[in-house]
Enzyme design. Structure first.
Site, short mmCIF file in Angstrom:
data_model
loop_
_atom_site.label_atom_id
_atom_site.label_comp_id
_atom_site.label_asym_id
_atom_site.label_seq_id
_atom_site.Cartn_x
_atom_site.Cartn_y
_atom_site.Cartn_z
CG LEU A 102 -1.83 -1.22 1.38
CD1 LEU A 102 -2.58 -1.15 2.71
CD2 LEU A 102 -2.79 -1.32 0.21
CB CYS A 103 1.16 4.25 -0.05
SG CYS A 103 1.85 5.91 -0.22
CB THR A 104 6.01 4.26 0.59
OG1 THR A 104 5.48 4.38 1.92
CG2 THR A 104 5.89 5.59 -0.14
#
Length: 312
Positions: A102-104
């Protein structure tokens, strides 16, 4: 029953936890407990980037889930994950059905070797850094989410919810996913191929009247959408509307409408099999040739190339 396991590194970004509502509502909508959700951290107790302290299950080699979702941090290069966490992630992900960054969180997947020779995305701000750190991964910076086999990755922040909805659609079907999105009061569900950058967000009008005009344009792209039409939607005279619109958005009404048409046409091309003539008509271009000219100006490539890239 499908077990969802969240892995939270120290300093995780709390937006990742919002995606748990997607699985909670999927159970509610489907009227059965299809998903169970558990949260893990290396030492059990973990602190978010906001300072929130959360008590989670300790992550060990015996931890198991059908799907692992790995949260990211605000500053992935400044807060490297614990080596033990990376080792554990590589081991437990190998036993799971799938894993998602998720995201980074994509940085953690990549550090664990899970993105080697795969396509992936992450928050646009960190995409170049991830590519430099892991050149063996094909980073596509302008995607909402990407599924490459059992490994999923998402762009930043709200795109995590789009990825979670895509997981629900994969498991329970499009009808359940749409119903969950409706319960979440989402403006729209975004496909994985959609750009991280929104034309509506880029225009960022300051007044409700200009916002109303843009919403009217977005809902009626197949119409001609003259300045007079938009001015009427904003309850302004055409002359006053043009002046206020340009002052608030930095673009002329015609240029902004073309941007909305391009965004809608690209999404339609990437996510459907409609002939280009139909796409052009539905998004308000005069014909296929007119749409091609706009694509060359806006994207530097013709619609056929966009479709080929999406299919790949």
């Amino acid at each position: 029953m499908h077990r969802i396991g969240y892995i939270l590194p120290e300093g995780f970004q709390v937006m990742a936890l919002a995606t748990q509502a997607v699985f909670e509502l999927a159970n509610l909508v489907s009227r059965r407990t299809f998903y169970t959700v558990e949260t893990y951290a290396l030492d059990g107790t973990v602190r978010a980037s906001t300072g929130l302290v959360l008590q989670a299950k300790p992550l060990t080699t015996h931890s198991s889930a059908d799907t692992w979702l790995v949260a990211g941090t605000i500053m992935p290069l400044d807060t490297p994950p614990a080596p033990e966490l990376i080792q554990l992630l590589g081991k437990i992900a190998a036993r799971a059905r799938r894993a998602a960054g998720l995201c980074t969180g994509a940085f953690l997947l990549a550090d664990a070797g899970l993105l080697d020779k795969r396509r992936a995305t992450t928050h646009w701000y960190w995409a170049e850094a991830l590519q430099q750190r892991h050149p063996q991964t094909q980073i596509e910076a302008d995607r909402i989410y990407i599924a490459d086999g059992p490994i999923w990755t998402s762009a930043g922040m709200t795109a995590e919810i789009d990825l979670a909805l895509a997981l629900v659609e994969k498991d329970l079907g499009a009808k359940i996913a749409r119903s969950v999105a409706h319960r979440l009061v989402m403006h729209q569900r975004r496909s994985g191929g959609q750009s991280q950058h929104s034309e509506m967000l880029k225009l960022a009008p300051k007044s409700d009247r200009i916002q109303q005009a843009l919403e009217h344009a977005r809902r009626n792209l197949s119409q001609s959408l003259s300045v007079e039409d938009l001015a009427e939607a904003a309850s302004l005279s055409p002359r006053q509307f043009s002046r206020v619109f340009t002052a608030e958005t930095g673009q002329s009404p015609a240029k902004a409408v073309e941007g909305l048409r391009l965004e809608a046409a690209r999404l339609m091309i990437e996510s459907s099999r409609h002939p280009l003539e139909v796409v052009a008509r539905e998004t308000g271009f005069r014909d296929r040739r007119h749409m091609r000219e706009a694509f060359m100006r806006g994207f530097g490539m013709p619609p056929q190339a966009v479709r080929r890239e999406a299919r790949v």
